[in-house]
Scaffold this active site. Structure first.
Site, mmCIF file in Angstrom:
data_model
loop_
_atom_site.group_PDB
_atom_site.id
_atom_site.type_symbol
_atom_site.label_atom_id
_atom_site.label_comp_id
_atom_site.label_asym_id
_atom_site.label_seq_id
_atom_site.Cartn_x
_atom_site.Cartn_y
_atom_site.Cartn_z
ATOM 1 N NE ARG A 236 24.559 27.068 109.602
ATOM 2 C CZ ARG A 236 23.887 26.820 110.713
ATOM 3 N NH1 ARG A 236 22.923 25.909 110.701
ATOM 4 N NH2 ARG A 236 24.159 27.468 111.831
ATOM 5 C CD GLU A 264 18.311 28.896 104.904
ATOM 6 O OE1 GLU A 264 18.353 27.666 105.082
ATOM 7 O OE2 GLU A 264 18.701 29.724 105.770
ATOM 8 C CG HIS A 286 17.148 27.901 108.788
ATOM 9 N ND1 HIS A 286 18.268 28.286 108.106
ATOM 10 C CD2 HIS A 286 17.586 27.447 109.989
ATOM 11 C CE1 HIS A 286 19.343 28.090 108.866
ATOM 12 N NE2 HIS A 286 18.943 27.575 110.013
#
Length: 314
Positions: A236, A264, A286
């Protein structure tokens, strides 16, 4: 009575995923994305809400009297106020384990890109420099094998264990640091974080973000990394302090691969965007969890969660 089902962010699931199967449970309304100011209006009429990353606050849940079930299209459930949901008798279900092989694969994809200096060699061919050299090969960027290297894993959960298995198959010696302190019975060497950072040639992070892991890697322990070490974060964003990492990448020859960031999409003011030695850093948006197979498993998990919920209601 047919259930009203609302999907808040279909774009994060991919347009190639067939969501029509959800219509068997009720009337489905789909939104590609949902802004915070749009969320309440969209979930208020729903009995079932499906959300990947849209945040559901206590106030939103309180003002949605019909809401019975929230299906998180992910493993992490930090985007919903779980205490409020519990108090309001709203069931929350996530999907775990669907992306393991996808994330493991992306871990090695990032590793090989950095380890073998693929960007350098691709540019050498595309720019014609290889042709002009007259040589059949080029060793301008020497690289190492994984064989006999030390691989440290931070977070020995399901994904960490799969990475360890494959790293071992390549001939690496695996050690690990358990961020929870619970995964102690592993066939690998357990090490304190500082020792793992000092001794590992490759370090991959597969841990959740919590009070124990936030800023776990920072300016105090980044200097411990070996010269030319490769640091990968597939856990993460927020586990690595990105500003501290940026300064380290410019000061020393270490390499980093990041599939997750604290914010993000990435802010273009992020210090990582501005580093001088860009060849030392690989950032992907991601995507480690997004293989076609993983997303199909995710949808199957959501369907199963709705089915089991409706069965429990009978």
């Amino acid at each position: 009575m047919r259930k009203q089902i609302v999907i808040l962010d279909t774009e994060t699931l991919g347009e190639d995923l067939d969501l029509s199967i959800l219509a068997r449970f009720g009337d489905v309304t789909q939104y590609k994305n949902t802004l915070p100011e749009e969320t309440l209006e969209r979930i208020a009429p729903a009995h079932i809400v499906i959300s990947n990353k849209v945040v559901l606050t206590e106030e939103m849940l309180q003002r949605s009297p019909k809401l019975e079930l929230v299906c998180i299209a992910a493993t992490g459930m930090n985007n919903i106020d779980l205490d409020a949901a519990r108090a309001l008798n709203i069931v929350v279900k996530n999907v775990s384990g669907y992306s393991t092989y996808s994330v493991v694969q992306h871990t090695f994809t990032m590793l090989f890109y950095l380890l073998e200096h693929i960007k350098y060699y691709e540019n050498l061919v595309q720019t014609g420099l290889w042709t002009m050299s007259g040589l059949f090969t080029d060793i301008g960027r020497p690289f190492h094998e994984i064989h006999r290297k030390k691989w440290g894993i931070i977070g020995m959960g399901t994904i960490g264990k799969e990475v360890a298995k494959i790293a071992t198959a390549f001939g690496a010696t695996v050690s690990y640091y358990s961020t929870s302190g619970k995964n102690s019975e592993q066939p690998y060497l357990s090490q304190p974080l500082e020792l793992l950072l000092q001794t590992s040639d490759i370090i991959s992070i597969h841990a959740p973000l919590n009070e124990k892991t936030y800023n776990l890697i920072n300016e105090t322990n980044l200097p411990l990394l070996k010269e030319k070490a490769i640091l990968l974060n597939l856990g993460r964003g927020g586990i690595i302090n990105e500003t501290d990492l940026a300064y380290t990448l410019d000061r020393r020859e270490i390499y980093a691969g990041l599939d997750v960031l604290e914010k993000e999409p990435i802010d273009m003011q992020n210090r990582l965007i501005q580093i001088e030695h860009k060849e030392r850093l690989l950032i992907t948006p991601h995507i480690a969890w997004t293989s076609i197979e993983a997303r199909k498993k995710l949808l199957a998990g959501i369907v199963n969660n709705i089915e089991s919920f409706l069965q429990e209601q009978k």
